[in-house]
Motif scaffolding. Sequence first.
Motif, short mmCIF file in Angstrom:
data_model
loop_
_atom_site.label_atom_id
_atom_site.label_comp_id
_atom_site.label_asym_id
_atom_site.label_seq_id
_atom_site.Cartn_x
_atom_site.Cartn_y
_atom_site.Cartn_z
N LYS A 31 73.75 45.19 27.63
CA LYS A 31 72.79 44.69 28.61
C LYS A 31 73.32 43.54 29.46
CE LYS A 31 68.75 46.21 26.02
NZ LYS A 31 67.41 45.84 25.47
N ALA A 32 74.63 43.30 29.39
CA ALA A 32 75.24 42.27 30.23
C ALA A 32 76.09 42.94 31.31
CB ALA A 32 76.12 41.34 29.39
N ALA A 33 75.97 42.46 32.55
CA ALA A 33 76.73 43.04 33.66
C ALA A 33 78.23 42.82 33.46
CB ALA A 33 76.28 42.42 34.98
N VAL A 34 78.99 43.89 33.61
CA VAL A 34 80.44 43.83 33.47
C VAL A 34 81.13 43.98 34.83
CG1 VAL A 34 82.47 44.96 32.46
CG2 VAL A 34 80.37 44.74 31.13
N LEU A 35 80.58 44.88 35.66
CA LEU A 35 81.24 45.18 36.93
C LEU A 35 80.21 45.71 37.92
CD1 LEU A 35 84.18 45.31 38.11
CD2 LEU A 35 84.22 47.70 37.42
N ARG A 36 80.38 45.34 39.19
CA ARG A 36 79.56 45.86 40.28
C ARG A 36 80.50 46.41 41.35
NH1 ARG A 36 76.92 41.06 38.86
NH2 ARG A 36 74.67 41.26 38.45
N VAL A 37 80.25 47.66 41.76
CA VAL A 37 81.10 48.27 42.79
C VAL A 37 80.22 48.95 43.82
CG1 VAL A 37 83.03 49.80 43.27
CG2 VAL A 37 82.86 48.71 41.02
N PRO A 38 80.31 48.57 45.09
CA PRO A 38 79.54 49.28 46.13
C PRO A 38 79.93 50.75 46.18
CG PRO A 38 80.39 47.19 46.96
CD PRO A 38 81.04 47.42 45.64
N ILE A 39 78.94 51.61 46.31
CA ILE A 39 79.20 53.05 46.27
C ILE A 39 80.13 53.49 47.39
CG2 ILE A 39 77.17 53.68 47.65
CD1 ILE A 39 78.47 55.59 44.55
N HIS A 40 80.09 52.82 48.55
CA HIS A 40 80.93 53.26 49.67
C HIS A 40 82.41 53.01 49.42
CE1 HIS A 40 80.54 48.94 50.79
NE2 HIS A 40 81.75 49.12 51.27
N MET A 41 82.74 52.23 48.40
CA MET A 41 84.13 51.97 48.07
C MET A 41 84.73 53.04 47.16
SD MET A 41 84.11 47.85 47.37
CE MET A 41 85.82 47.94 46.79
N LEU A 42 83.90 53.96 46.70
CA LEU A 42 84.34 54.89 45.65
C LEU A 42 84.44 56.33 46.15
CD1 LEU A 42 82.18 53.58 42.67
CD2 LEU A 42 84.63 53.19 43.05
N GLU A 43 85.43 57.04 45.60
CA GLU A 43 85.53 58.48 45.77
C GLU A 43 85.19 59.20 44.47
OE1 GLU A 43 89.42 59.37 47.16
OE2 GLU A 43 89.13 58.45 49.12
N GLY A 44 85.28 58.49 43.35
CA GLY A 44 84.98 59.11 42.06
C GLY A 44 84.69 58.07 40.99
N VAL A 45 83.96 58.48 39.97
CA VAL A 45 83.69 57.66 38.79
C VAL A 45 84.05 58.51 37.57
CG1 VAL A 45 81.97 56.41 37.44
CG2 VAL A 45 81.81 56.43 39.95
N VAL A 46 84.88 57.98 36.69
CA VAL A 46 85.34 58.73 35.51
C VAL A 46 84.98 57.93 34.27
CG1 VAL A 46 87.29 59.82 34.36
CG2 VAL A 46 87.26 59.68 36.86
N CYS A 47 84.22 58.54 33.37
CA CYS A 47 83.76 57.88 32.14
C CYS A 47 84.43 58.51 30.93
CB CYS A 47 82.24 58.02 32.01
SG CYS A 47 81.30 57.42 33.44
N PHE A 48 84.96 57.67 30.06
CA PHE A 48 85.66 58.15 28.86
C PHE A 48 84.84 57.82 27.62
CE2 PHE A 48 89.07 57.52 31.92
CZ PHE A 48 89.82 58.67 31.78
N GLY A 49 84.69 58.82 26.75
CA GLY A 49 84.06 58.57 25.47
C GLY A 49 82.56 58.33 25.58
#
Length: 344
Positions: A31-49
Motif C-alpha cells: 500500500k505504499a507508492a513505489v513508482l509513478r509513470v505517465p501512460i503516454h511514456m509507455l509502450e508496454g508493461v510487463v509483470c513478473f510473478g
Amino acid sequence: MDEVQLNTLYVMTEGSYLHREGETVMVEKDKAAVLRVPIHMLEGVVCFGRVMASPQLMGLCAERGVALSFMTGNGRLVARVDSPGSGSVAVRRAHHRRADDAAFALALARSIVAGKIQSQRQNLLRSARDLSENGEAQRLRGASDSLGQSLDGLERGATLDEIRGREGEASKLYFEHFSLMTPEAPAELRFDGRSRRPPTDPVNALLSFLYGMVTNDCAAAVAAVGLDASLGFLHADRPGRPSLALDLVEEFRAPLADRLALTMINRKQLGPDDFVTRPGGAVEMTEAARKRVVAAYQERKQERREHPYVEKTAPIGRFPFLQARILARHLRGEIDRYVPVLFK
C-alpha cells in the motif's frame, strides 16, 4: 525493484499492485507508492510473478495501445491485454486462409526451422572461434556441420510432423554441445540438458526467462501488424497458446536469448548465488538477477544491425516487428516466400 527500460515498465517485485491514477500507472507495494509513470511514456508493461493489476489500469492500457503482459517468475508468457481494435481485418482474413493451405503452411514451417538451425550453427561457430584450437572447438565445428546436414534433410520433409521432427533433432544436437560454449563456467552453471516447466537448474532458468522475453516481444510484433497470434504454422493450435508468436520466436532464440545467456555466463555476470530452488525443484533467478538480465537484454536490443531484406539499419529490438511485417506481406501474397533474418 521496478523500472522503465526503453518505454517498457518492468515490474519484478513480488506482491506489487498496479492501478490507474488519472493518466498515470501507479505501482504500489504494501500500500505504499513505489513508482509513478505517465501512460503516454509507455509502450508496454510487463509483470513478473505474483503481481496484480486493477481492471481500471487494464482498460487504460487498452485505450492507449499499451500492451500489458503477465509472465511467470521464470519468464513464461501467461497473458496479454491488448486493444481489441488493433490490426487489420484484411490481414487476419489472409492469415486464416493461408493457415488452411497445407502446402503453404509446410513451406512456411520449413523456412522457420531453417532459420532457427542456421542461427544455432552461427552460435556454435562463433564459440568455436573464441576457443583456442582444441578438441572442444573441433566438436563445435563438427556439430555445426551436422546441423548443416539437418538443413538438407528439411527439404525432404513432406509433412509438418517431419519438419517438427527435424527441428527437434537439430535442437537436441545443439543443446548437447551447449556447455562447450561456456568452458569456464562453474559446475553449478554447466548446462546438462533442456528442462522447461519448470526449469530445474540455473542455465535452464536463465534460458526460459529470456525465451519468455523474446516471446513477449514477438507477440507484440505480431499484434502490431494485425496478425492473429494464436494461429501458427509450425506450432500447432492450442487454447491460450500464442502459436504464431512462437513461430516468430524460433529465429530469435539463438541470436537473442542463447547468445545473451552465453555472454552473461562467460563474463561471470551471473553466478550460482543468483538462483534459488523452490519447493518441488523449480529453479528461479533472484529478483536482483532478473533485473540484471532485463537490463542486459534491453541493452542487446539497442545494438544496431543492418537488416538484410529491408536494407536499412535498425536496433535489433526492432527486428521482430520487421519480420512480422514481412510475414504479413507473405501471407497477403505480396512476396513469394518468407525468409528468416540471420544475424551476422
